[in-house]
Every structure is written in structure tokens, then in C-alpha cells.
Design a protein around this motif. Structure first.
Motif, short mmCIF file in Angstrom:
data_model
loop_
_atom_site.label_atom_id
_atom_site.label_comp_id
_atom_site.label_asym_id
_atom_site.label_seq_id
_atom_site.Cartn_x
_atom_site.Cartn_y
_atom_site.Cartn_z
N LEU A 63 0.81 -1.21 0.00
CA LEU A 63 0.00 0.00 0.00
C LEU A 63 0.85 1.26 0.00
O LEU A 63 0.51 2.25 -0.64
N LEU A 64 1.95 1.23 0.72
CA LEU A 64 2.79 2.42 0.82
C LEU A 64 3.41 2.79 -0.51
O LEU A 64 3.70 3.96 -0.77
N GLY A 65 3.62 1.82 -1.39
CA GLY A 65 4.08 2.13 -2.73
C GLY A 65 3.03 2.94 -3.49
O GLY A 65 3.35 3.87 -4.24
N PHE A 66 1.76 2.58 -3.30
CA PHE A 66 0.66 3.34 -3.92
C PHE A 66 0.55 4.73 -3.28
O PHE A 66 0.28 5.72 -3.97
N VAL A 67 0.74 4.77 -1.97
CA VAL A 67 0.67 6.05 -1.25
C VAL A 67 1.73 7.01 -1.80
O VAL A 67 1.46 8.19 -2.03
N GLU A 68 2.93 6.49 -2.00
CA GLU A 68 4.02 7.32 -2.51
C GLU A 68 3.62 7.98 -3.83
O GLU A 68 4.01 9.13 -4.10
N ARG A 69 2.84 7.28 -4.64
CA ARG A 69 2.45 7.81 -5.96
C ARG A 69 1.31 8.84 -5.86
O ARG A 69 1.30 9.83 -6.58
N HIS A 70 0.36 8.60 -4.97
CA HIS A 70 -0.88 9.38 -5.01
C HIS A 70 -1.11 10.35 -3.85
O HIS A 70 -2.05 11.14 -3.91
N LEU A 71 -0.27 10.31 -2.82
CA LEU A 71 -0.44 11.20 -1.67
C LEU A 71 0.55 12.35 -1.74
O LEU A 71 1.72 12.16 -2.06
N ARG A 72 0.07 13.55 -1.45
CA ARG A 72 1.00 14.68 -1.44
C ARG A 72 1.87 14.59 -0.18
O ARG A 72 1.49 13.95 0.81
N PRO A 73 3.06 15.20 -0.18
CA PRO A 73 4.03 14.99 0.89
C PRO A 73 3.52 15.27 2.30
O PRO A 73 3.91 14.60 3.26
N ASP A 74 2.63 16.26 2.45
CA ASP A 74 2.14 16.59 3.78
C ASP A 74 0.79 15.94 4.08
O ASP A 74 0.12 16.29 5.06
N GLY A 75 0.38 14.96 3.27
CA GLY A 75 -0.90 14.29 3.46
C GLY A 75 -0.81 13.11 4.40
O GLY A 75 0.24 12.81 4.97
N GLU A 76 -1.94 12.42 4.56
CA GLU A 76 -1.96 11.22 5.39
C GLU A 76 -2.78 10.14 4.73
O GLU A 76 -3.71 10.43 3.96
N ALA A 77 -2.42 8.90 5.01
CA ALA A 77 -3.17 7.75 4.51
C ALA A 77 -4.00 7.17 5.65
O ALA A 77 -3.54 7.12 6.79
N LEU A 78 -5.22 6.76 5.32
CA LEU A 78 -6.12 6.16 6.30
C LEU A 78 -6.51 4.78 5.81
O LEU A 78 -7.16 4.65 4.76
#
Length: 200
Positions: A141-156
Motif C-alpha cells: 500500500l505504501l508504494g501506492f501512497v508514494e504515488r498518489h499522496l501529497r508529501p504533507d498528506g496522510e493515509a487512512l
């Protein structure tokens, strides 16, 4: 429909839209298997209320849901957010499931759009919040997060009882901060909040 605990503070208009979603899910499920047939009777508590928890976890306005499938959690979150400026992007590669998602969006007027693509090929979304449910282990999941989340964002992420093991495995390849919030619908499960994610 059972289990109003998470939904008890939800506005009546939102509950009505969620029930429209629930009815469409039951109608479409025999044709394209959006959720396991054995869980359709418990879909309100097991899928909708479980996803609804995330709508209360952040007040950000730009969200991206990965591997949306039948719309959990992203479409539920979108239906729950009616404030101006909120946008949810649902990424799903299955065309039939995308047709279902677009039908629900039309019928509920949810502030969401559907992107028919594989997560790793979809244009980077630079979202404030990235969500996923029952999609993949945290390390992937974190590989996907790296692609789609902005640097100051958060994943839930909605994660089950094995979340600690997933965190330990992911920490071998990633650096990130995390905190957990107990699930209101599944004992032992958590809402896993991930921030400041970079490759190790």
C-alpha cells in the motif's frame, strides 16, 4: 439494517443517500459480486458503517480511494461529505465495478469521480488523504501512497487484527509515522493513520 452506532450522528439526508447506496449494492451484487454474497445481509454494518468511520477521521477536502471495488471506503466517505469543495477520486480498474460506482454517484449526487485505471498506472493524484480497505498488505500500500499522496498528506487504512505485523514488515522498506484508532465496528481492528512516508 443493523448497527446504527457509527451512523447515529450522521444527518438524516446523508443516511437516506447511504440507504440508496445500500439498495443499489444489493441490486447489483448478484451480477458483479461487489461484496461476498455471504456478507450482503450484513452489508450495512460490515461495509457501510465500517467505511463511514473514515469520514470522521479527517477534515481534508481532496481524497483518493485506491482499488475502490464496490465503493468501500471511498464512496461512503464521499456520500458523507456534503461541504463545498470536497472531492473524492475513486481508482478502480474493473469496468463493471466502475459502472456501478458511477451509478451510485449519479443517484446520490456524491462529490466523487471514478478513474478507470490500475493504481500504479493512474496519474498521480496529489491527494491530501489516501484511503484503502481490504486491498493489500501495508508494505505494498505504501508504494501506492508514494504515488498518489501529497508529501504533507496522510493515509487512512482500515486494518484487521494483524495490523502490527503489517507495520513491522513495512518498516523494513519504508520510513513513516503512524497512529491507530480502534475500530467501532470490528473488535481488534483499527484505523491506521500513516504520515511522512518515504522509502527506507
Amino acid at each position: 439494517m443493523s448497527g446504527e452506532s457509527v451512523a447515529q450522528d450522521v444527518p438524516r439526508e446523508t443516511l437516506e443517500r447511504l440507504r440508496v447506496y445500500f439498495d443499489l449494492l444489493a441490486k447489483w451484487n448478484p451480477r458483479i459480486n461487489l461484496v461476498a454474497p455471504s456478507t450482503i445481509e450484513q452489508a450495512w454494518s460490515r461495509h457501510i458503517e465500517d467505511s463511514l468511520q473514515l469520514s470522521q477521521a479527517s477534515d481534508a477536502q481532496t481524497w483518493c480511494d485506491l482499488g475502490s471495488g464496490g465503493g468501500f471506503p471511498g464512496l461512503v466517505v464521499a456520500i458523507a461529505h456534503t461541504e463545498p469543495g470536497f472531492r473524492m477520486t475513486l481508482i478502480e480498474s474493473d469496468h463493471r465495478k466502475c459502472a456501478f460506482l458511477r451509478t451510485v454517484i449519479r443517484e446520490t449526487e456524491a462529490p466523487a469521480t471514478v478513474l478507470t485505471n490500475r493504481i500504479e498506472l493512474a496519474p498521480p493524484q496529489s491527494a491530501e488523504v489516501v484511503t484503502a480497505r481490504a486491498l493489500a498488505p501495508l508494505d505494498q500500500l505504501l508504494g501506492f501512497v508514494e504515488r498518489h499522496l501529497r508529501p504533507d498528506g496522510e493515509a487512512l487504512f482500515l486494518k484487521g487484527a494483524s495490523w502490527r505485523q503489517e507495520v513491522e514488515t513495512a518498516e523494513k522498506n519504508w520510513r513513516f509515522t503512524y497512529e491507530t484508532q480502534p475500530s467501532k465496528t470490528n473488535p481488534g481492528s483499527v484505523i491506521l493513520k500513516i504520515g511522512e512516508c518515504t522509502r527506507a
